[in-house]
Design an enzyme around this catalytic site. Structure first.
Site, PDB file in Angstrom:
ATOM      1  N   GLU A 170      57.344  17.292   2.887  1.00  0.00           N
ATOM      2  CA  GLU A 170      56.266  18.228   3.228  1.00  0.00           C
ATOM      3  C   GLU A 170      56.145  19.272   2.115  1.00  0.00           C
ATOM      4  O   GLU A 170      57.071  19.451   1.312  1.00  0.00           O
ATOM      5  CB  GLU A 170      56.588  18.937   4.553  1.00  0.00           C
ATOM      6  N   LYS A 215      57.173  15.234  15.480  1.00  0.00           N
ATOM      7  CA  LYS A 215      56.873  13.834  15.796  1.00  0.00           C
ATOM      8  C   LYS A 215      57.495  13.452  17.145  1.00  0.00           C
ATOM      9  O   LYS A 215      56.887  12.731  17.934  1.00  0.00           O
ATOM     10  CB  LYS A 215      57.386  12.939  14.670  1.00  0.00           C
TER      11      LYS A 215
HETATM   12  P1  NAP Z   1      49.736  17.301  -0.425  1.00  0.00           P
HETATM   13  O1  NAP Z   1      50.114  16.266  -1.408  1.00  0.00           O
HETATM   14  O2  NAP Z   1      50.381  18.651  -0.519  1.00  0.00           O
HETATM   15  O3  NAP Z   1      48.139  17.489  -0.499  1.00  0.00           O
HETATM   16  C1  NAP Z   1      47.465  18.498   0.200  1.00  0.00           C
HETATM   17  C2  NAP Z   1      46.007  18.491  -0.258  1.00  0.00           C
HETATM   18  O4  NAP Z   1      45.292  19.413   0.560  1.00  0.00           O
HETATM   19  C3  NAP Z   1      45.787  18.909  -1.706  1.00  0.00           C
HETATM   20  O5  NAP Z   1      44.781  18.132  -2.275  1.00  0.00           O
HETATM   21  C4  NAP Z   1      45.328  20.370  -1.600  1.00  0.00           C
HETATM   22  O6  NAP Z   1      44.402  20.753  -2.601  1.00  0.00           O
HETATM   23  C5  NAP Z   1      44.591  20.354  -0.274  1.00  0.00           C
HETATM   24  N1  NAP Z   1      44.640  21.646   0.400  1.00  0.00           N
HETATM   25  C6  NAP Z   1      45.733  22.269   0.897  1.00  0.00           C
HETATM   26  N2  NAP Z   1      45.363  23.449   1.460  1.00  0.00           N
HETATM   27  C7  NAP Z   1      44.023  23.552   1.303  1.00  0.00           C
HETATM   28  C8  NAP Z   1      43.059  24.528   1.656  1.00  0.00           C
HETATM   29  N3  NAP Z   1      43.390  25.652   2.316  1.00  0.00           N
HETATM   30  N4  NAP Z   1      41.754  24.301   1.337  1.00  0.00           N
HETATM   31  C9  NAP Z   1      41.402  23.180   0.683  1.00  0.00           C
HETATM   32  N5  NAP Z   1      42.278  22.210   0.312  1.00  0.00           N
HETATM   33  C10 NAP Z   1      43.568  22.389   0.621  1.00  0.00           C
HETATM   34  O7  NAP Z   1      49.985  16.806   1.077  1.00  0.00           O
HETATM   35  P2  NAP Z   1      50.238  15.295   1.572  1.00  0.00           P
HETATM   36  O8  NAP Z   1      51.637  14.935   1.312  1.00  0.00           O
HETATM   37  O9  NAP Z   1      49.146  14.449   1.101  1.00  0.00           O
HETATM   38  O10 NAP Z   1      50.141  15.522   3.164  1.00  0.00           O
HETATM   39  C11 NAP Z   1      48.888  15.723   3.787  1.00  0.00           C
HETATM   40  C12 NAP Z   1      49.084  15.627   5.297  1.00  0.00           C
HETATM   41  O11 NAP Z   1      49.565  14.340   5.639  1.00  0.00           O
HETATM   42  C13 NAP Z   1      50.083  16.610   5.898  1.00  0.00           C
HETATM   43  O12 NAP Z   1      49.675  16.961   7.194  1.00  0.00           O
HETATM   44  C14 NAP Z   1      51.368  15.779   5.970  1.00  0.00           C
HETATM   45  O13 NAP Z   1      52.258  16.244   6.960  1.00  0.00           O
HETATM   46  C15 NAP Z   1      50.789  14.450   6.358  1.00  0.00           C
HETATM   47  N6  NAP Z   1      51.587  13.292   6.020  1.00  0.00           N
HETATM   48  C16 NAP Z   1      52.103  13.164   4.785  1.00  0.00           C
HETATM   49  C17 NAP Z   1      52.815  12.019   4.450  1.00  0.00           C
HETATM   50  C18 NAP Z   1      53.422  11.833   3.088  1.00  0.00           C
HETATM   51  O14 NAP Z   1      54.150  10.847   2.890  1.00  0.00           O
HETATM   52  N7  NAP Z   1      53.156  12.698   2.140  1.00  0.00           N
HETATM   53  C19 NAP Z   1      52.989  11.009   5.403  1.00  0.00           C
HETATM   54  C20 NAP Z   1      52.437  11.170   6.690  1.00  0.00           C
HETATM   55  C21 NAP Z   1      51.730  12.318   6.983  1.00  0.00           C
HETATM   56  P3  NAP Z   1      44.790  20.796  -4.172  1.00  0.00           P
HETATM   57  O15 NAP Z   1      44.933  19.350  -4.578  1.00  0.00           O
HETATM   58  O16 NAP Z   1      43.652  21.464  -4.832  1.00  0.00           O
HETATM   59  O17 NAP Z   1      46.083  21.553  -4.251  1.00  0.00           O
HETATM   60  N1  HSE Z   2      57.514  14.535   5.197  1.00  0.00           N
HETATM   61  C1  HSE Z   2      57.283  13.461   6.100  1.00  0.00           C
HETATM   62  C2  HSE Z   2      58.477  12.506   6.044  1.00  0.00           C
HETATM   63  C3  HSE Z   2      56.038  12.735   5.741  1.00  0.00           C
HETATM   64  O1  HSE Z   2      59.279  12.620   5.103  1.00  0.00           O
HETATM   65  O2  HSE Z   2      58.625  11.682   6.939  1.00  0.00           O
HETATM   66  C4  HSE Z   2      55.643  11.692   6.754  1.00  0.00           C
HETATM   67  O3  HSE Z   2      55.220  12.288   7.959  1.00  0.00           O
END
Ligand code: NAP
Ligand code: HSE
Length: 433
Positions: A191, A206
């Protein structure tokens, strides 16, 4: 409703957002055929529009949510920003504007699920969240649809990819906690604030979502007893190996007859032949026990851009079909029974304890007496001399949580500089007492 194009608005273009764009591109032909219309990303909301985004240059980037919610060509909003605000506000705005919403955001679903489902119902749209648990593993839709005939007694799983990746590397390669955490971050698993992963809160959110669906009630983060992996040391991992266990961060939700629902997240010693013991790296697995299906297990990649995109796009396809067939909001989970939680003190487990104290005659006897005083019976005891101290490792028989707390306090109060280094639950599901 007849439509040739379903317009998509992306909120967030990070790890998962980028994965969604890539998979939609790579599999456009097949996905569009399955939908019966073409899925087109119209706009993507980001925080920093000036950031270099290789391969994504053709997307129209915006920094104002109104550019998306007021766009009549956008039918579905996909929220992949993370955090509760402004993500929740933006999703509510989108639904109020008549757009279906797909999200991977467990923070919002776990804390504000009821409000989001109500908004979806009020606006006759879909609110879908398959990717909020288990990354690419289908588990939310199975609960809402395929397993709906069951009464569940147990849901247990490894639901955080970051910590499972870290524990696996620490166990198999003896790697350092800080080094593996950095690796998990570089892979895009963690995260934005990785304390949510290592502190157990991501898994707890979760667990709250899974428990709510499994037990038709509304469990929130506050209802989950949470321990993360920050206190799991290399020494405990080595002892686990010696005792024939592996250490896993488990999310557990159980219906305890007559007492209520017990929902917990904590590191656990698992016997090596337990099905969850061989779930390694970024893989997650969720084991469910229903009174019709019996036992079933769901397994796959729990984090990462493309695996998570797989779940997000499945929801987008479902939402698109809802639009095309005028049947939006068909499977919003809206049936909740009053919540009854099992108090933590009433929960039962076996425990591992590691402690240090001055190495002098009678050490073991005093420890055994303290456990006996608390009513905790011991299954095995190891003692060795380490750094001028006695290191004592104990595995208990099954006891109530309250008894183990009493035993821990009694041991910590022993003379001879007693220090309890760690207390970790031991799963007993495959073992006899
Ligand atoms: P991330 O890589 O940190 O990307 C977040 C994105 O949201 C970035 O593009 C950021 O913009 C944009 N953003 C954040 N705050 C914003 C705001 N206030 N206004 C406009 N844009 C904003 O996050 P991620 O890992 O993709 O995760 C996204 C979601 O999916 C989260 O809820 C996470 O818990 C969930 N998730 C993630 C995974 C995983 O494996 N990463 C798996 C399952 C679920 P910039 O690019 O301009 O910074
Ligand atoms: N940070 C989360 C994980 C992303 O490691 O499982 C998927 O929800």
């Amino acid at each position: 409703m007849k439509k040739d194009v379903i317009g998509l608005g992306l909120l967030g273009l990070g790890t998962v957002g980028t994965g969604v764009v890539q998979v939609l591109r790579d599999n456009a032909h097949e996905i569009d055929r399955k939908v019966g219309a073409s899925l087109k990303i119209k706009k993507a909301l980001v925080h920093n529009a000036g950031k270099k985004r290789p391969g994504l240059e053709d997307l129209e980037l915006v920094t104002d949510i109104d550019a998306i919610v007021s766009d009549p060509d956008i039918d579905i909003v996909i929220e992949l920003m993370g955090g509760t605000e402004p993500a929740k506000e933006y999703m509510l705005k989108a639904m109020a504007a008549g757009k279906s919403v797909v999200t991977a955001n467990k923070d919002v679903v776990a804390q504000f699920g009821l409000e989001m489902f109500a908004a979806a119902a009020e606006n006759h749209v879909d609110f879908l969240f398959e990717a909020s648990v288990g990354g690419g593993i289908p588990i939310i839709t199975p609960f809402k649809q395929c397993l709906t005939a069951n009464r569940f007694t147990e849901v247990m799983g490894i639901v955080n990819g970051t910590t499972n990746y870290m524990l696996t590397k620490m166990t198999e390669a003896g790697m350092d906690y800080d080094v593996v955490l950095k690796e998990a971050q570089a892979e895009g698993y963690a995260e934005a604030d990785p304390t949510a992963d290592v502190g157990g809160f991501d898994a707890a959110r979760k667990a709250a979502i899974l428990a709510s669906l499994a037990f038709n009630t509304h469990i929130t983060l506050e209802d989950v007893a949470v321990e993360g992996i920050t206190d799991v040391s290399a020494v405990d991992i080595e002892y686990a190996k010696k005792l024939d266990y592996v250490v896993k961060l488990l999310a557990i939700a159980r219906r305890v007859e007559g007492k209520g629902i017990d929902v917990r997240v904590h590191p656990t010693f698992l016997t090596k032949d337990h099905p969850l013991a061989s779930v390694n790296g970024v893989f997650n697995a969720i084991f469910v026990r229903g009174n019709a299906i019996g036992d079933a297990m769901f397994y796959g990649r729990g984090a990462g851009g493309r695996p998570t995109a797989s779940a997000v796009i499945a929801d987008v396809v479902e939402a698109a079909r809802g639009i095309l067939t005028d049947s939006r909001g068909r499977i919003n989970p809206e049936f909740f029974e009053p919540k009854q939680l099992c108090p933590l003190d009433e929960t039962e487990s076996r425990y591992y304890m590691r402690l240090r104290m001055d190495d002098r005659p009678g050490v073991l006897g005093s420890v055994a007496t303290a456990f006996g005083w608390a009513g905790v019976s011991l299954k095995s005891v190891l003692q060795r001399h380490v750094d001028d101290s006695a290191e004592v490792v104990i595995v208990t028989h099954t006891v109530k949580h309250s008894s183990m707390v009493a035993a821990t306090q009694a041991v910590a109060a022993l003379p001879g500089n007693a220090k309890v280094c760690s207390v970790i639950r031991v799963d007993k599901s495959l073992e006899t007492e």
